[in-house]
Design an enzyme around this catalytic site. Sequence first.
Site, PDB file in Angstrom:
ATOM      1  CB  SER A  46      -0.854   0.175   1.123  1.00  0.00           C
ATOM      2  OG  SER A  46      -0.213  -0.248   2.067  1.00  0.00           O
ATOM      3  N   GLY A  83      -2.135  -4.722   1.300  1.00  0.00           N
ATOM      4  CA  GLY A  83      -2.040  -5.742   2.270  1.00  0.00           C
ATOM      5  C   GLY A  83      -1.010  -6.637   1.885  1.00  0.00           C
ATOM      6  CG  ASN A 112       0.887  -5.320   4.806  1.00  0.00           C
ATOM      7  OD1 ASN A 112       0.504  -3.973   5.173  1.00  0.00           O
ATOM      8  ND2 ASN A 112       1.248  -4.642   2.998  1.00  0.00           N
ATOM      9  CG  ASP A 193      -3.846   3.928   8.091  1.00  0.00           C
ATOM     10  OD1 ASP A 193      -3.139   5.472   8.285  1.00  0.00           O
ATOM     11  OD2 ASP A 193      -4.011   3.707   6.998  1.00  0.00           O
ATOM     12  CG  HIS A 196      -1.759   3.435   5.161  1.00  0.00           C
ATOM     13  ND1 HIS A 196      -2.352   2.741   5.288  1.00  0.00           N
ATOM     14  CD2 HIS A 196      -1.119   2.841   3.701  1.00  0.00           C
ATOM     15  CE1 HIS A 196      -2.698   2.053   5.507  1.00  0.00           C
ATOM     16  NE2 HIS A 196      -1.491   1.281   4.285  1.00  0.00           N
TER      17      HIS A 196
END
Length: 220
Positions: A46, A83, A112, A193, A196
Amino acid sequence: MVEMRSLLQRMDVNFKNLFHFFALLVLAVSANAYSAPKTLLVVGDSLSAEYGIARGAGWVSLLERKLAERRTDARVVNASISGETTSGGRTRLPALLTKHKPDIVVIELGANDGLRGLPVAAADANLRAMVDTARKAEAQVLLVGMRIPPNYGRDYADKFSAMYGRISRDEKVALAPFMLDGVADKADLFQADRLHPLASAHPAILNNIWPSLAPLLKAK
């Protein structure tokens, strides 16, 4: 004697013509090799897939514009998926290499794995396999390093961040040490979040990657 002189003169002319022909041929081949466009394949997660930001605002898109401004004849293929893990990248890479035939492969994976607490040894093996697969396809490799917060303990986080440097040294591939250098410690550069980066952080991300990528673009 006159006939011999005439023959030598004709031979000299022929040798000169032959020399000029080969000189022009070498120049043409060299010019073609130098001007041949490069294909750059980015296999990431991402952080490279423009998650949560406008299309065209991520560091890969900024890279495309930078290359265009510098008149660098290169095509950028962004095969990043939000992801994505090192395992997923390893699985997808062979088909991507066959389809795009890249000259350079940028591997931006591992975040991840780390956020999920997956074994560092498994991520290490996956990244090494990707390096090996890319090399067998005659592509140069740039490995993009990542660090993670100590959610799973300091020992895990340290082993994770050290993994990239170790792979770079062992496999002798280029390394951008930490793509979020100068970004990770600034909360105002992240989305809600806290994982990011905002679009405003992506120029800094490109600046972290560019010094390690530029030499690969110049290489024949």
